[in-house]
Design an enzyme around this catalytic site. Structure first.
Site, PDB file in Angstrom:
ATOM      1  CG  ASP A 138      -1.861  -1.198   1.215  1.00 37.81           C
ATOM      2  OD1 ASP A 138      -2.945  -1.079   0.647  1.00 37.81           O
ATOM      3  OD2 ASP A 138      -1.481  -2.258   1.746  1.00 37.81           O
ATOM      4  CG  ASP A 170     -17.106   9.855  12.232  1.00 42.06           C
ATOM      5  OD1 ASP A 170     -16.942  10.994  11.751  1.00 42.06           O
ATOM      6  OD2 ASP A 170     -16.356   9.363  13.096  1.00 42.06           O
ATOM      7  CG  ASP A 179      -7.137   1.901   0.093  1.00 43.30           C
ATOM      8  OD1 ASP A 179      -7.042   0.743  -0.360  1.00 43.30           O
ATOM      9  OD2 ASP A 179      -6.257   2.419   0.794  1.00 43.30           O
ATOM     10  CG  HIS A 205     -14.106  12.913  12.008  1.00 41.20           C
ATOM     11  ND1 HIS A 205     -14.667  11.879  12.714  1.00 41.20           N
ATOM     12  CD2 HIS A 205     -13.150  13.436  12.818  1.00 41.20           C
ATOM     13  CE1 HIS A 205     -14.093  11.785  13.902  1.00 41.20           C
ATOM     14  NE2 HIS A 205     -13.163  12.720  13.994  1.00 41.20           N
ATOM     15  CG  ASN A 297      -9.561  15.098  20.465  1.00 42.24           C
ATOM     16  OD1 ASN A 297      -8.997  14.066  20.818  1.00 42.24           O
ATOM     17  ND2 ASN A 297     -10.251  15.187  19.347  1.00 42.24           N
ATOM     18  CB  ALA A 307     -15.490   7.635  25.995  1.00 42.96           C
ATOM     19  CB  SER A 359     -11.485  11.179  16.242  1.00 47.48           C
ATOM     20  OG  SER A 359     -12.508  11.943  16.827  1.00 47.48           O
TER      21      SER A 359
END
Length: 505
Positions: A138, A170, A179, A205, A297, A307, A359
């Site tokens: 790749d 998302d 791909d 994203h 973040n 989470a 993320s």
């Protein structure tokens, strides 16, 4: 609750890697002796080294069945989906015939070996062994530092995630990305309380996250996904700016669960708990679906929701020096850490980009969960996958659980080894040493957030709850149950809840 996913993307110049394979050709020197004439059609000699006849029998033909299977009591897997296979080579008039015999268990394997050894035409019997390409071709694989840090190529010898479905909630996905060709299931969009067919990305994203999990490997372009055998179920719950609503996320989780997802990746979050998302997460868990989410973040000591929900695998980010990323949220709800800085993956226009953030740590854990599913034909999933991924993490921070890295760095190879053992019934699920201090503002009660099987009553715990003004903690002891909690409804305030394992009854 408004959920946002600020993207800390670092876009920079990337170089195209030109991979070239060269073959070494040996030319006999003029002073080498001439090769003698072959004594039989299937024997030849090159230089001074004699090549044995292809009909030569291997020692396995006369070995005991246990010797053929190995002293460990286990059998190697053949590819990602064909576990416990034996390869028998039989001589025929047209050359060696290669036969693969799938066996259900060790006794079944011994019966195959005994039958094969009774046939005079059998040349060898062995357990199937996985093979892989010497080099992954790749285009940007050399830039994917996470793949080498997590030893993914070694893990692929056991599983590439084949058979697993990973839902990515998302911003959608670039459905035309080369791909991801053949990797995507029909998706759905949930935005502003409405839903529609399809899940086309208009922010980038979700495409990045999906590529990390399941981009095609060894196809000469782009990157390699960590679980290229898995399929992506795209769910668009965030808009063109990466923002969305908790109700849409909750609806997406329920829909993905009902569509057969085995893992749900949530690279999104917010500071406040949503009852709707919590209910959707519990529904997914009731269907044996593992929910994986990024910690956040802001670099703060508070893990974002969802989470922080009980049973959700909360994933923080590490940099290429295997240190906790400065931006990664941490705290007692963190479970594991994974690479999240300067992560290469797919771009909406068919290209490749790099970005940083928790993320992009979460997808590595989701991919690892898919690999556990594939390696065990679905036997290890949901809560079991959660326990194995947390329980086999590499303890890279302070000894034991620590708030910066949780139980440690994700370790797919250790997890796969443990999953195989658990699936075979040869060992029990891991029970990491638990010692968590949980700080949270509460109105009526404090929930215990702990590692352990909900159905396991074998471990004795002590737990307590102390008001922040110095009230002496109440200490209880008993057995862990699925709904263990300590309620204190009289005084609202800031509490510290602690939990530690004290022994086995």
């Amino acid at each position: 609750m408004r959920l946002s996913t600020p993207l800390s993307a670092v876009l920079g110049a990337t170089s195209v890697l030109a991979l070239a394979a060269t073959a070494a050709v040996a030319t006999p020197s003029s002073n080498q002796p001439a090769a003698p004439a072959a004594s039989q059609p299937d024997q030849q000699q090159i230089g001074a080294e004699e090549i044995l006849p292809w009909r030569t029998k291997d020692d396995s033909v006369t070995a005991t069945a246990d010797e053929v299977l190995g002293s460990t009591g286990g059998m190697r897997s053949f590819g990602a989906d064909q576990q416990q296979a034996l390869v028998v080579v039989r001589a025929t008039a047209s050359g060696p015939a290669i036969e693969t015999h799938k066996t259900k268990n060790r006794a079944d394997a011994k019966a195959v070996i005994t039958a094969a050894q009774a046939d005079p035409n059998v040349l060898s019997i062995e357990t199937a062994q996985a093979v892989n390409a010497e080099a992954i071709n790749d285009q940007y694989y050399g830039q994917q530092w996470a793949m080498s840090t997590l030893r993914v190529e070694e893990a692929w010898k056991r599983s590439n995630g084949s058979g697993a479905v990973v839902a990515v909630l998302d911003t959608g996905v670039d459905t035309d990305h080369p791909d991801l060709a053949g990797q995507l299931m029909p998706g759905r969009t949930f935005l502003n309380g409405a839903q529609s067919a399809g899940a086309e990305d208009d922010f980038g994203h979700g495409t990045h996250v999906s590529g990390q999990i399941a981009a095609l490997a060894n196809n000469g372009i782009g990157i390699a996904g960590m679980a290229p055998g898995a399929r992506i179920l795209p769910v668009k719950a965030l808009d063109s700016r990466g923002n969305g609503w908790d109700s849409d996320v909750a609806s997406g989780i329920v829909w993905a669960t009902n569509q057969g997802a085995h893992v749900v990746n949530l690279s999104l979050g917010g500071p406040n708990r949503s009852a709707a998302v919590a209910a959707a997460v519990r529904y997914a868990q009731s269907k044996n679906v593992l929910v994986v989410a990024s910690s956040g973040n802001s670099g703060s000591a508070i893990v974002n929701y969802p989470a922080a929900e009980n049973g959700v695998l909360a994933v923080g980010a590490m940099d290429s020096a295997t240190q906790p990323a400065s931006y990664s949220d941490y705290g007692p709800h963190l479970d594991v850490a994974a690479p999240g800085t300067q992560i290469y993956s797919l771009r909406m226009d068919g290209g490749v980009r790099r970005a940083s953030g928790t993320s992009f740590a979460s997808p590595h854990a989701s991919a690892a969960a898919a690999m556990l599913f594939g390696a065990t034909s679905g036997k290890v999933r949901g809560r079991n996958a959660y326990l194995i991924l947390a329980g086999t993490a590499d303890d890279v921070g302070a000894a034991g659980f620590d708030e910066r890295t949780g139980f440690g760095m994700l370790d797919p190879n250790e997890a796969l080894e443990k999953a195989a053992c658990v699936a075979a019934g040869s060992c029990s699920l891991p029970m990491p040493n638990v010692s968590k201090n949980i700080n949270q503002q509460v109105a009526q009660h404090v929930w215990l957030d702990l590692m352990g099987r909900p159905h396991d009553g074998a471990w004795v715990y002590r737990w307590g709850n102390a008001f922040d003004k110095g009230t002496k903690p109440s200490v209880l002891s008993g057995r862990l149950t699925a709904s263990s909690e300590y309620r204190r409804g009289r005084i609202a305030g800031y509490y510290r809840t602690f939990l530690s394992r004290t022994g086995v009854p």
